[in-house]
Design a protein around this motif. Sequence first.
Motif, PDB file in Angstrom:
ATOM      1  N   ASP A 198       0.807  -1.223   0.000  1.00 37.12           N
ATOM      2  CA  ASP A 198       0.000   0.000   0.000  1.00 37.12           C
ATOM      3  C   ASP A 198       0.846   1.282   0.000  1.00 37.12           C
ATOM      4  O   ASP A 198       0.287   2.378  -0.069  1.00 37.12           O
ATOM      5  N   ARG A 199       2.154   1.139   0.108  1.00 35.39           N
ATOM      6  CA  ARG A 199       3.011   2.325   0.191  1.00 35.39           C
ATOM      7  C   ARG A 199       3.171   2.959  -1.194  1.00 35.39           C
ATOM      8  O   ARG A 199       3.509   2.284  -2.165  1.00 35.39           O
ATOM      9  N   VAL A 200       2.946   4.249  -1.298  1.00 38.00           N
ATOM     10  CA  VAL A 200       3.055   4.954  -2.573  1.00 38.00           C
ATOM     11  C   VAL A 200       4.526   5.147  -2.932  1.00 38.00           C
ATOM     12  O   VAL A 200       5.354   5.486  -2.073  1.00 38.00           O
ATOM     13  N   PHE A 201       4.855   4.915  -4.200  1.00 43.06           N
ATOM     14  CA  PHE A 201       6.230   5.137  -4.670  1.00 43.06           C
ATOM     15  C   PHE A 201       6.212   5.800  -6.036  1.00 43.06           C
ATOM     16  O   PHE A 201       5.254   5.684  -6.798  1.00 43.06           O
ATOM     17  N   SER A 202       7.285   6.522  -6.329  1.00 41.75           N
ATOM     18  CA  SER A 202       7.433   7.223  -7.602  1.00 41.75           C
ATOM     19  C   SER A 202       8.153   6.332  -8.600  1.00 41.75           C
ATOM     20  O   SER A 202       9.043   5.560  -8.238  1.00 41.75           O
ATOM     21  N   ALA A 203       7.781   6.459  -9.882  1.00 41.98           N
ATOM     22  CA  ALA A 203       8.440   5.683 -10.934  1.00 41.98           C
ATOM     23  C   ALA A 203       8.360   6.457 -12.247  1.00 41.98           C
ATOM     24  O   ALA A 203       7.424   7.239 -12.464  1.00 41.98           O
ATOM     25  N   THR A 204       9.335   6.199 -13.130  1.00 45.59           N
ATOM     26  CA  THR A 204       9.453   6.946 -14.382  1.00 45.59           C
ATOM     27  C   THR A 204       9.933   6.019 -15.486  1.00 45.59           C
ATOM     28  O   THR A 204      10.806   5.183 -15.251  1.00 45.59           O
TER      29      THR A 204
ATOM     30  N   TYR B 223      20.035  -6.062  -4.080  1.00 46.21           N
ATOM     31  CA  TYR B 223      18.671  -5.766  -4.523  1.00 46.21           C
ATOM     32  C   TYR B 223      17.735  -5.504  -3.347  1.00 46.21           C
ATOM     33  O   TYR B 223      16.793  -4.716  -3.459  1.00 46.21           O
ATOM     34  N   ASN B 224      17.987  -6.161  -2.221  1.00 43.11           N
ATOM     35  CA  ASN B 224      17.136  -5.910  -1.054  1.00 43.11           C
ATOM     36  C   ASN B 224      17.305  -4.479  -0.553  1.00 43.11           C
ATOM     37  O   ASN B 224      16.338  -3.841  -0.122  1.00 43.11           O
ATOM     38  N   PHE B 225      18.539  -3.977  -0.592  1.00 43.59           N
ATOM     39  CA  PHE B 225      18.759  -2.586  -0.197  1.00 43.59           C
ATOM     40  C   PHE B 225      18.088  -1.629  -1.182  1.00 43.59           C
ATOM     41  O   PHE B 225      17.480  -0.637  -0.784  1.00 43.59           O
ATOM     42  N   ILE B 226      18.199  -1.921  -2.471  1.00 43.17           N
ATOM     43  CA  ILE B 226      17.569  -1.062  -3.476  1.00 43.17           C
ATOM     44  C   ILE B 226      16.055  -1.073  -3.308  1.00 43.17           C
ATOM     45  O   ILE B 226      15.396  -0.024  -3.367  1.00 43.17           O
ATOM     46  N   LYS B 227      15.487  -2.251  -3.094  1.00 44.50           N
ATOM     47  CA  LYS B 227      14.037  -2.344  -2.913  1.00 44.50           C
ATOM     48  C   LYS B 227      13.592  -1.588  -1.662  1.00 44.50           C
ATOM     49  O   LYS B 227      12.516  -0.976  -1.654  1.00 44.50           O
ATOM     50  N   ALA B 228      14.409  -1.611  -0.616  1.00 45.11           N
ATOM     51  CA  ALA B 228      14.069  -0.858   0.592  1.00 45.11           C
ATOM     52  C   ALA B 228      14.006   0.634   0.299  1.00 45.11           C
ATOM     53  O   ALA B 228      13.130   1.343   0.822  1.00 45.11           O
ATOM     54  N   SER B 229      14.901   1.118  -0.551  1.00 44.47           N
ATOM     55  CA  SER B 229      14.926   2.548  -0.867  1.00 44.47           C
ATOM     56  C   SER B 229      13.697   2.972  -1.666  1.00 44.47           C
ATOM     57  O   SER B 229      13.343   4.150  -1.693  1.00 44.47           O
ATOM     58  N   ILE B 230      13.047   2.014  -2.321  1.00 45.17           N
ATOM     59  CA  ILE B 230      11.849   2.307  -3.120  1.00 45.17           C
ATOM     60  C   ILE B 230      10.578   2.086  -2.303  1.00 45.17           C
ATOM     61  O   ILE B 230       9.678   2.934  -2.291  1.00 45.17           O
ATOM     62  N   TRP B 231      10.500   0.931  -1.621  1.00 37.43           N
ATOM     63  CA  TRP B 231       9.251   0.512  -0.978  1.00 37.43           C
ATOM     64  C   TRP B 231       9.327   0.456   0.539  1.00 37.43           C
ATOM     65  O   TRP B 231       8.350   0.066   1.185  1.00 37.43           O
ATOM     66  N   GLY B 232      10.462   0.820   1.117  1.00 39.34           N
ATOM     67  CA  GLY B 232      10.584   0.810   2.567  1.00 39.34           C
ATOM     68  C   GLY B 232      10.066   2.099   3.191  1.00 39.34           C
ATOM     69  O   GLY B 232       9.965   3.134   2.533  1.00 39.34           O
ATOM     70  N   GLU B 233       9.761   2.049   4.460  1.00 40.78           N
ATOM     71  CA  GLU B 233       9.233   3.204   5.179  1.00 40.78           C
ATOM     72  C   GLU B 233      10.344   4.212   5.477  1.00 40.78           C
ATOM     73  O   GLU B 233      11.376   3.856   6.044  1.00 40.78           O
ATOM     74  N   GLY B 234      10.155   5.457   5.064  1.00 39.67           N
ATOM     75  CA  GLY B 234      11.075   6.530   5.420  1.00 39.67           C
ATOM     76  C   GLY B 234      12.279   6.694   4.512  1.00 39.67           C
ATOM     77  O   GLY B 234      13.153   7.524   4.799  1.00 39.67           O
ATOM     78  N   PHE B 235      12.344   5.942   3.419  1.00 43.87           N
ATOM     79  CA  PHE B 235      13.501   6.023   2.525  1.00 43.87           C
ATOM     80  C   PHE B 235      13.299   7.018   1.369  1.00 43.87           C
ATOM     81  O   PHE B 235      14.164   7.150   0.515  1.00 43.87           O
ATOM     82  N   GLY B 236      12.159   7.686   1.343  1.00 40.96           N
ATOM     83  CA  GLY B 236      11.944   8.715   0.329  1.00 40.96           C
ATOM     84  C   GLY B 236      11.522   8.195  -1.019  1.00 40.96           C
ATOM     85  O   GLY B 236      11.748   8.872  -2.044  1.00 40.96           O
ATOM     86  N   GLY B 237      10.904   7.021  -1.064  1.00 42.65           N
ATOM     87  CA  GLY B 237      10.525   6.436  -2.345  1.00 42.65           C
ATOM     88  C   GLY B 237       9.409   7.176  -3.067  1.00 42.65           C
ATOM     89  O   GLY B 237       9.243   7.021  -4.275  1.00 42.65           O
ATOM     90  N   HIS B 238       8.638   7.977  -2.337  1.00 47.29           N
ATOM     91  CA  HIS B 238       7.586   8.794  -2.946  1.00 47.29           C
ATOM     92  C   HIS B 238       8.052  10.237  -2.985  1.00 47.29           C
ATOM     93  O   HIS B 238       8.248  10.864  -1.947  1.00 47.29           O
ATOM     94  N   PHE B 239       8.220  10.773  -4.191  1.00 41.86           N
ATOM     95  CA  PHE B 239       8.685  12.147  -4.351  1.00 41.86           C
ATOM     96  C   PHE B 239       7.486  13.089  -4.266  1.00 41.86           C
ATOM     97  O   PHE B 239       6.625  13.090  -5.146  1.00 41.86           O
TER      98      PHE B 239
END
Length: 304
Positions: free
Chosen positions: A175-181, A260-276
């Motif tokens: 349910d966490r919103v993330f940005s993608a391009t 890849y787990n670290f990269i995925k955390a930066s996109i979909w983890g809480e507080g990593f700024g994945g939603h611009f």
Amino acid sequence: MSSITKVALAGATGNLGPAILDGLLNAGFKVTVLTRSSSTHSFPPSVTAISVDYNSLDSLTNALKGIEAVVSALPYTGNPADVTTNLRLVEAAAKAHVKRFIPSEFGSDTLNEKARTLPVFAGKVAVQDALKKEAATGGMTYTVVCTGPFLDWGIMVGFIMNLKGKSISLWDGGDRVFSATSLQAIGKATAGVLKQLEQTKNRAVYVHETATTLKKLATMGKHATGADGWQENVVSMDEQLEMAWAELKKDQPNPDNFAYNFIKASIWGEGFGGHFERLDNKLLGIKEMGDAELQDLVNSLATK
């Protein structure tokens, strides 16, 4: 700041490089591609290809003489040599009196304090520090381009969701919103930076074509391929991060088990700024997709 016409692109043949090249050419820039001696790739007639030795500062500096901006799409594979190469390119650009440097970012928000502590981004942070040091002397300027994951590529290869295999990992429920391009939009945004030099000077710019959730994409995936046979796997990001950190502590850690787990955390983890939430879309000419456009994209990728 005066306008820029001559741009060098490093890493023109990877996943992202061709889209950046297209974006620069479509915007009217005169592009020089830096290639390795072993390269067999061909480029449009309007592109100048120069063979360089990425291990040689002199080779890179000579190739960049007369160049006004450098865009790097060089990879970070986890090999320390990748960091050295990217740092060497920064040094060469400064020695060649390049006006603007766009580093190989084009992904997660590595300016986010939580994200930049992830080991997988150590090389990018080192390059940012080098660029800030150059900018502080009043010489070369820089722009960091944050785009979120590559939307179309990420779906095609199964990083965001697997349309062919009808499966998706719903991180912390999805349910966490993330940005993608998309790749094409990233190329356009990169060219836009070089058209807006003063407004993008010595800072990060943020663009996305969509801010969505994995759950919404799962629904779109089912619509595109049919709902039968779909697997939705709810995965704990905290548990994945624990495994990644544990792997990194081993004498010979396997990058496949932590990077890849670290990269995925930066996109979909809480507080990593994945939603611009603060965007430069208007400045750089990037249009956001509506739900119908996003569904059309998913439909098109389902047939590839």
